[in-house]
Design an enzyme around this catalytic site. Sequence first.
Site, PDB file in Angstrom:
ATOM      1  N   HIS A 110      49.581  24.988  -5.854  1.00 50.70           N
ATOM      2  CA  HIS A 110      49.892  23.932  -5.474  1.00 50.70           C
ATOM      3  C   HIS A 110      50.672  24.126  -3.852  1.00 50.70           C
ATOM      4  O   HIS A 110      51.735  24.656  -3.861  1.00 50.70           O
ATOM      5  CB  HIS A 110      51.042  23.002  -6.214  1.00 50.70           C
ATOM      6  CG  HIS A 110      51.362  21.399  -5.573  1.00 50.70           C
ATOM      7  ND1 HIS A 110      51.123  20.464  -6.155  1.00 50.70           N
ATOM      8  CD2 HIS A 110      51.521  21.388  -4.047  1.00 50.70           C
ATOM      9  CE1 HIS A 110      51.535  19.212  -5.409  1.00 50.70           C
ATOM     10  NE2 HIS A 110      52.107  19.823  -4.148  1.00 50.70           N
ATOM     11  N   HIS A 112      50.946  23.485   0.395  1.00 52.34           N
ATOM     12  CA  HIS A 112      50.831  22.597   1.796  1.00 52.34           C
ATOM     13  C   HIS A 112      50.778  23.578   2.739  1.00 52.34           C
ATOM     14  O   HIS A 112      51.784  24.154   3.211  1.00 52.34           O
ATOM     15  CB  HIS A 112      51.883  21.770   1.849  1.00 52.34           C
ATOM     16  CG  HIS A 112      52.269  20.597   0.837  1.00 52.34           C
ATOM     17  ND1 HIS A 112      51.278  19.357   0.783  1.00 52.34           N
ATOM     18  CD2 HIS A 112      52.823  20.598  -0.444  1.00 52.34           C
ATOM     19  CE1 HIS A 112      51.803  18.881  -0.450  1.00 52.34           C
ATOM     20  NE2 HIS A 112      52.725  19.413  -1.180  1.00 52.34           N
ATOM     21  N   LYS A 196      43.145  15.141  -5.244  1.00 50.18           N
ATOM     22  CA  LYS A 196      44.656  14.922  -5.435  1.00 50.18           C
ATOM     23  C   LYS A 196      44.758  13.616  -5.469  1.00 50.18           C
ATOM     24  O   LYS A 196      44.403  12.632  -4.499  1.00 50.18           O
ATOM     25  CB  LYS A 196      45.230  15.543  -4.346  1.00 50.18           C
ATOM     26  CG  LYS A 196      46.624  15.337  -4.446  1.00 50.18           C
ATOM     27  CD  LYS A 196      47.470  16.308  -5.460  1.00 50.18           C
ATOM     28  CE  LYS A 196      48.894  15.646  -5.594  1.00 50.18           C
ATOM     29  NZ  LYS A 196      49.887  16.351  -4.639  1.00 50.18           N
ATOM     30  N   HIS A 234      49.950  13.577  -8.316  1.00 52.44           N
ATOM     31  CA  HIS A 234      51.444  13.337  -7.836  1.00 52.44           C
ATOM     32  C   HIS A 234      51.968  12.007  -8.825  1.00 52.44           C
ATOM     33  O   HIS A 234      51.702  11.174  -8.851  1.00 52.44           O
ATOM     34  CB  HIS A 234      51.841  12.828  -6.249  1.00 52.44           C
ATOM     35  CG  HIS A 234      53.191  12.759  -6.118  1.00 52.44           C
ATOM     36  ND1 HIS A 234      53.705  13.911  -5.330  1.00 52.44           N
ATOM     37  CD2 HIS A 234      54.262  11.895  -6.325  1.00 52.44           C
ATOM     38  CE1 HIS A 234      55.011  13.471  -5.058  1.00 52.44           C
ATOM     39  NE2 HIS A 234      55.251  12.176  -6.024  1.00 52.44           N
ATOM     40  N   HIS A 272      54.049  19.462 -10.037  1.00 55.82           N
ATOM     41  CA  HIS A 272      55.264  19.952  -9.901  1.00 55.82           C
ATOM     42  C   HIS A 272      55.912  19.003 -10.783  1.00 55.82           C
ATOM     43  O   HIS A 272      56.927  17.879 -10.335  1.00 55.82           O
ATOM     44  CB  HIS A 272      55.946  19.688  -8.344  1.00 55.82           C
ATOM     45  CG  HIS A 272      55.155  18.407  -7.683  1.00 55.82           C
ATOM     46  ND1 HIS A 272      55.125  17.125  -8.281  1.00 55.82           N
ATOM     47  CD2 HIS A 272      54.646  18.256  -6.336  1.00 55.82           C
ATOM     48  CE1 HIS A 272      54.356  16.458  -7.284  1.00 55.82           C
ATOM     49  NE2 HIS A 272      54.244  16.913  -6.248  1.00 55.82           N
ATOM     50  N   ASP A 346      54.404  24.181  -4.345  1.00 52.15           N
ATOM     51  CA  ASP A 346      54.690  23.084  -3.544  1.00 52.15           C
ATOM     52  C   ASP A 346      55.459  23.384  -2.180  1.00 52.15           C
ATOM     53  O   ASP A 346      56.084  22.549  -1.621  1.00 52.15           O
ATOM     54  CB  ASP A 346      55.342  22.064  -4.462  1.00 52.15           C
ATOM     55  CG  ASP A 346      55.468  20.488  -3.650  1.00 52.15           C
ATOM     56  OD1 ASP A 346      54.828  20.357  -2.882  1.00 52.15           O
ATOM     57  OD2 ASP A 346      56.265  19.800  -4.073  1.00 52.15           O
TER      58      ASP A 346
END
Length: 444
Positions: A110, A112, A196, A234, A272, A346
């Site tokens: 995960h 970004h 996602k 999420h 997460h 994350d």
Amino acid sequence: MRMQAELISCVVGSSSARISVGRRMRIDRPLLLGPEPNVNGGPSPIVSLLSPSLVRKTQASTDLDLFVGLVASENWALNVPSVNVVGRLNPVKATGAKMEVSITRPDDWHLHLRDGDLLQAVISHSAFHFGRGIIMPNLKPPIKTTAAAISYRESILKAIPTNCDFAPLMTLYLTDAMSPEEIKLAKESGVVYAVKLYPAGATTNSQDGVTDLFGKCLPVLEEMMKQNMPLLVHGEVTDPEVDIFDREKVFIDAILRPLIARFPRLKVVMEHVTTEDAVKFVESCKEGFVAATVTPQHLVLNRNSLFQGGLQPHNYCLPVLKREIHRRAIVSAVTSGNKRFFLGTDSAPHDRRKKECSCGCAGIFNAFVALSVYAKVFEEAGALDKLEAFTSFNGPDFYGLPRNTTKVKLIRSPWKVPESVPYASGEIVPMFAGETLEWLPSLV
Ligand SMILES: NC(=O)N[C@@H](CC(=O)O)C(=O)O
């Protein structure tokens, strides 16, 4: 141009210098400031680590801090014989015998990476430590199609430092309007590994997310199950009536349980996880079909960290940190060796100005420190023998991908996290900025 850098360490070999604790160095030529070939004719590994903005900057001590952090954490050979030794910046002394753990190279399930300047600034930190990364699609505009994912992947590949073989595994951003055809295209592309689900409004750049999963997305979910394409979730409801600390728990009952009942063979990753409720839920599901990623911050911080001595914007992420009881439940789950839990940092960089303002963004930039933090958590639980499965086996096994074959080493040796990471448009403050961590990741 003469730079004086006090490096935390340096071991000088015959034709190379390596960082270790306790030696003073002066870099007396601009080797850090511009691309130079190394002795083997290729680009200097150090220079290739630095973002173009850093290469342009001069004399900033933060640059040197960053450089030191990178070099120290990677144990890079400088490959430049003319480095002289003088001063010292991050004086972190090592004492006693060093404990070392060698593990199969981890993956980050995960991540970004952003785009543009930010991508350039952060990519090396992930590319060093991890073999692969599941790349989150919440850009502006989001990555909604396979064509966009292919082009985003190309820009990531271009930004990866030359001597890293990091593989970005792309994802699509689910919307109410996505068609089952897009899932087929994604599968055929060979570069998209998951889709996602952001409930619309749940987090950073989620405005275009899903407003009604069961009303609008059933055909897509059906196709995903057929194509064995995992759904990454999420897991928070967005109803403003629901307290922010309860949003994950409510999501499990309102969305996840019915989803799994309806699509029992759909692979789902609860991203997460932050609560005991999520841990229990994932543990109750069928192994191989439902799993969870766990971030460094949710293993070592609780919600007090948001308010310690004042508002702490750099500890703000979503889902927000929870009570201590939840943190402990997550630590127990990951250190128990349960295969359903695996590493997902994350890591979510934002410019300092977007964190330190009247309406700050959610997201913690932790790529720098993630492996150190995970190692500490497993060490403190007396479970270092289970660290490798969490960092390097459970993830690829769940995704049906081969495990990495190379190794990284974690050395129990203190190192100081830089105060900030400068880049062309500003700076990013990493998790645990300025603090000393105990486990130093290095390449084997
Ligand atoms: N985790 C965060 O707090 N932020 C992420 C989005 C997300 O994963 O929620 C980001 O993109 O900044």
